[in-house]
Design an enzyme around this catalytic site. Sequence first.
Site, PDB file in Angstrom:
ATOM      1  N   CYS A   1     -55.417  89.205  78.614  1.00 31.19           N
ATOM      2  CA  CYS A   1     -56.147  89.976  79.633  1.00 31.19           C
ATOM      3  C   CYS A   1     -57.178  90.932  79.053  1.00 31.19           C
ATOM      4  CB  CYS A   1     -55.169  90.733  80.511  1.00 31.19           C
ATOM      5  SG  CYS A   1     -54.014  89.647  81.391  1.00 31.19           S
TER       6      CYS A   1
ATOM      7  N   CYS B   1     -49.327  94.376  92.946  1.00 28.72           N
ATOM      8  CA  CYS B   1     -49.694  93.401  91.918  1.00 28.72           C
ATOM      9  C   CYS B   1     -51.159  93.004  92.099  1.00 28.72           C
ATOM     10  CB  CYS B   1     -48.829  92.145  92.032  1.00 28.72           C
ATOM     11  SG  CYS B   1     -47.054  92.451  92.187  1.00 28.72           S
ATOM     12  N   CYS B   2     -51.906  92.906  91.014  1.00 25.03           N
ATOM     13  CA  CYS B   2     -53.295  92.484  91.129  1.00 25.03           C
ATOM     14  C   CYS B   2     -53.363  91.004  91.486  1.00 25.03           C
ATOM     15  CB  CYS B   2     -54.048  92.759  89.834  1.00 25.03           C
ATOM     16  SG  CYS B   2     -53.584  91.682  88.457  1.00 25.03           S
TER      17      CYS B   2
END
Length: 394
Positions: free
Chosen positions: A82, A213-214
Amino acid sequence: MAANVVVAGVGMLPFVKPGTSPSYDEMGAAAARLALDDAGIDYRLVEQAYAGWVYGDSTAGQAALYRVGLSGIPIINVNNNCSTGSTALYLARQAIASGAAECVIAVGFEQMTPGALDTVFKDRPSPLADFLAIADRKFGDLTAVPMALRLFGGAGHEYQERYGARTETFAAVRAKASRHAEHNDKAIFRTPISVEDVMASPSIFLNVTRLQCCPPTCGGAAAVLCSEAFARRHGIDTAIRIRAQAMTTDTNRTFDGDSLIRAVGADMTRKAAESVYEAAGLGPSDVDLVELHDCFTTNEIITYEGLGLCGEGEAERFVTDGDNTYGGAVVTNPSGGLLSKGHPLGATGLGQCAEIVSQLRGQAGLRQVDGARIGLQHNLGLGGACVVTLYERV
């Protein structure tokens, strides 16, 4: 190395749901063109390129940038989970600062699929096996829980046990993100929601609900960096610069004591931030806005402390006092962050860069941070890598 690197141009596409985006190469090319147009230069002047992506086949960077031009320059493909986008930015900055090149582009893109992140190659050891083992030792076999949620959800639970933070405080982080994203036309979720909305969404794992949560998204972003001398020769504004930057990886401490807070990069964050503050001769109190890696609300809470925005165990008060938003100590994620903007892995770090540059230029519209002069970026990848970058307007 040279003290300053100019951010000549940035570009970012709106982040969208998987299945609704152009292909990865189209998104990468479009983001690169936007950054070049913003800088006011032709691709032929770019000497090196760093292309970041996580899910895809090798030389995806070439596939994207060949659409922009076939100039024969080095194109280096970057994959660091990420933190991929900011790792590409880190390498681009190093090339300029070292004198290896005068004009470099960093581009990030991701064409994702719906659902939680998962291991692609199941016929070999996972790079996250040692991290996930910590969660399994704490909570038992969690193979049914998505891997990122095991770690970040477990880290939030550990934080609550250690400091007594209320679940509503984590939900308040998500509500804040939604308010910030309301005026960001590049964010996927722009409708303001309340703490009650967040708490009422389906429970996923421990204290984490779905709205904490993304979302997986598709998108692209890019930045053109150059030396001051190059900028002057080509009429590029030199006002926005990278003043300091650091990249860290895990140490032995990550795996000592079975701490999930450490497993999700709290120590990497702290070490990178301290290095950046020292190099810049500034501190957290000098920062006007932060784009930080809020893949889950739990990580935003932990990262406040890692970046020195508040003291250890003080994140709850930081939130309840409103010090994380407009009118407070520092505006965190004025873009809406990953929670509202979305998280196309390879593009995320460069999307953060684009937001900070827009803010420092005074071009962020209704989400503008008044008088923004110093911006801090935090981008984290499990496995692990953390990049912290400090930008200034001179």
